[in-house]
Scaffold this motif. Structure first.
Motif, mmCIF file in Angstrom:
data_model
loop_
_atom_site.group_PDB
_atom_site.id
_atom_site.type_symbol
_atom_site.label_atom_id
_atom_site.label_comp_id
_atom_site.label_asym_id
_atom_site.label_seq_id
_atom_site.Cartn_x
_atom_site.Cartn_y
_atom_site.Cartn_z
ATOM 1 N N SER A 1 0.832 -1.210 0.000
ATOM 2 C CA SER A 1 0.000 0.000 0.000
ATOM 3 C C SER A 1 0.867 1.262 0.000
ATOM 4 C CB SER A 1 -0.969 0.001 1.185
ATOM 5 O OG SER A 1 -0.242 -0.040 2.373
ATOM 6 N N ARG A 2 2.063 1.159 0.533
ATOM 7 C CA ARG A 2 2.967 2.311 0.538
ATOM 8 C C ARG A 2 3.379 2.712 -0.882
ATOM 9 N NH1 ARG A 2 6.673 0.803 4.895
ATOM 10 N NH2 ARG A 2 4.818 1.236 6.092
ATOM 11 N N PHE A 3 3.452 1.746 -1.770
ATOM 12 C CA PHE A 3 3.960 2.024 -3.121
ATOM 13 C C PHE A 3 2.899 1.810 -4.205
ATOM 14 C CE2 PHE A 3 7.675 0.812 -0.564
ATOM 15 C CZ PHE A 3 8.462 1.945 -0.741
ATOM 16 N N VAL A 4 1.661 1.664 -3.804
ATOM 17 C CA VAL A 4 0.647 1.327 -4.804
ATOM 18 C C VAL A 4 0.529 2.452 -5.844
ATOM 19 C CG1 VAL A 4 -1.457 2.279 -3.698
ATOM 20 C CG2 VAL A 4 -1.573 0.155 -5.011
ATOM 21 N N GLY A 5 0.418 2.044 -7.090
ATOM 22 C CA GLY A 5 0.351 3.020 -8.182
ATOM 23 C C GLY A 5 1.710 3.423 -8.700
ATOM 24 N N ARG A 6 2.753 3.040 -7.982
ATOM 25 C CA ARG A 6 4.114 3.343 -8.455
ATOM 26 C C ARG A 6 5.032 2.135 -8.238
ATOM 27 N NH1 ARG A 6 7.032 6.414 -4.096
ATOM 28 N NH2 ARG A 6 5.709 6.221 -2.287
ATOM 29 N N MET A 7 4.434 0.961 -8.406
ATOM 30 C CA MET A 7 5.228 -0.269 -8.336
ATOM 31 C C MET A 7 4.720 -1.240 -9.401
ATOM 32 S SD MET A 7 6.468 -2.507 -5.080
ATOM 33 C CE MET A 7 4.886 -2.729 -4.305
ATOM 34 N N LEU A 8 5.655 -1.691 -10.241
ATOM 35 C CA LEU A 8 5.337 -2.615 -11.335
ATOM 36 C C LEU A 8 6.104 -3.910 -11.144
ATOM 37 C CD1 LEU A 8 5.726 -0.092 -14.325
ATOM 38 C CD2 LEU A 8 3.552 -1.060 -13.509
ATOM 39 N N ASN A 9 5.500 -5.006 -11.628
ATOM 40 C CA ASN A 9 6.159 -6.314 -11.587
ATOM 41 C C ASN A 9 6.121 -6.928 -12.977
ATOM 42 O OD1 ASN A 9 7.226 -8.795 -10.435
ATOM 43 N ND2 ASN A 9 5.158 -9.652 -10.595
ATOM 44 N N ILE A 10 7.179 -7.654 -13.330
ATOM 45 C CA ILE A 10 7.129 -8.448 -14.555
ATOM 46 C C ILE A 10 6.992 -9.904 -14.175
ATOM 47 C CG2 ILE A 10 9.676 -8.494 -14.800
ATOM 48 C CD1 ILE A 10 8.979 -8.484 -17.935
ATOM 49 N N HIS A 11 6.024 -10.557 -14.840
ATOM 50 C CA HIS A 11 5.708 -11.944 -14.512
ATOM 51 C C HIS A 11 5.716 -12.764 -15.806
ATOM 52 C CE1 HIS A 11 3.953 -15.296 -12.340
ATOM 53 N NE2 HIS A 11 3.162 -15.466 -13.386
ATOM 54 N N PRO A 12 6.369 -13.942 -15.770
ATOM 55 C CA PRO A 12 6.530 -14.693 -17.022
ATOM 56 C C PRO A 12 5.342 -15.592 -17.366
ATOM 57 C CG PRO A 12 7.804 -15.729 -15.285
ATOM 58 C CD PRO A 12 7.148 -14.519 -14.669
ATOM 59 N N SER A 13 4.189 -14.976 -17.572
ATOM 60 C CA SER A 13 3.024 -15.690 -18.119
ATOM 61 C C SER A 13 2.044 -14.640 -18.620
ATOM 62 C CB SER A 13 2.336 -16.565 -17.068
ATOM 63 O OG SER A 13 1.527 -15.772 -16.220
ATOM 64 N N LEU A 14 1.067 -15.102 -19.353
ATOM 65 C CA LEU A 14 -0.010 -14.219 -19.809
ATOM 66 C C LEU A 14 -1.071 -14.190 -18.713
ATOM 67 C CD1 LEU A 14 -0.254 -15.390 -23.542
ATOM 68 C CD2 LEU A 14 0.824 -13.307 -22.651
ATOM 69 N N LEU A 15 -0.840 -13.347 -17.716
ATOM 70 C CA LEU A 15 -1.804 -13.247 -16.605
ATOM 71 C C LEU A 15 -3.192 -12.908 -17.157
ATOM 72 C CD1 LEU A 15 0.451 -11.300 -14.073
ATOM 73 C CD2 LEU A 15 -0.355 -13.671 -13.845
#
Ligand code: GRF
Length: 215
Positions: A104-118
């Motif tokens: 919640s501290r970083f919501v809206g300014r934190m991205l993740n890369i995930h190796p699948s078609l979520l």
């Protein structure tokens, strides 16, 4: 981002090889919209730390094995991130689950890369599971991080065809090459102010992202 340095400062969290980190470093041209301001790893031996050092980027290690619980690890990590005053935090192969307070501290300014078609294949062993399930397409996704593991709003995806003869390693390698294009693209969009999160909805150029952008 300051008056003398208009590029958005990005803190990248890693746990391992750091090839996505390298892609971000390589794509961060001098007059580009972002710069990698710091790299933090939860593993002291992560090879990605050397990549950062070679590029002259400050590194820190917050070793999760030195903490008795997740909350204290999260708190130390969050303090370290904030010390770099980033405009964006990117999880690039960061293999720790983060708690709700941290997120919640970083919501809206934190991205993740995930190796699948979520939303397909959240969690681990995505390439193996894709092969086992017999899908014809696989790929990677970049999403805003929320409390739900690999469940935040997906911004963009890259797709690869699955070949009948693919091994897990072959499929993973083909996806990874595409990740290296996808992640810098999305980070550049964010840094240019084209990508936002509002009330749990992701927007691109001011319009809601109703299906993931394709890269
Ligand atoms: C990538 O496949 C990324 O999508 C996943 O972990 C892997 C990290 O690879 N989260 P690298 O450390 O960037 O080489």
């Amino acid at each position: 981002m300051t008056a003398s340095d208009p590029a958005l400062a990005v803190v990248v969290l890693i746990s391992g090889t750091g090839s996505n980190l390298q892609a971000l470093i390589d794509a961060a041209t001098a007059d580009g919209p972002y710069r990698v301001g710091a790299v933090i790893s939860n593993r002291p031996a992560a090879p990605g730390l050397q990549r950062a050092a070679t590029a002259g980027i400050p590194t820190r290690v917050i070793d999760h094995t030195q903490f008795t619980d997740r909350a204290s690890f999260d708190s130390a990590l969050s303090k370290q991130i904030m010390a770099f005053e980033p405009g964006l935090v990117v999880l690039a192969g960061f293999m720790r689950v983060l708690g709700g307070d941290f997120v919640s501290r970083f919501v809206g300014r934190m991205l993740n890369i995930h190796p699948s078609l979520l939303p397909a294949f959240p969690g681990l062993h995505t390439h193996r599971r894709a092969l086992e399930s017999g899908v014809s397409e696989h790929g990677a996704s970049v999403h805003f991080v929320t409390e739900q593991l690999d469940g935040g709003p997906v911004v963009a995806q890259t797709r690869v065809a699955v070949n009948a003869t693919d091994t897990e390693e072959q499929l993973a390698a083909r996806v990874l090459v595409r990740e290296h294009l996808l992640l810098p693209q999305v980070v550049s969009w964010f840094a240019a102010g084209r990508l936002t999160l509002n009330d749990g909805q992701a927007y691109f150029n001011g319009s809601p992202i109703t299906s993931p952008l394709q890269c």
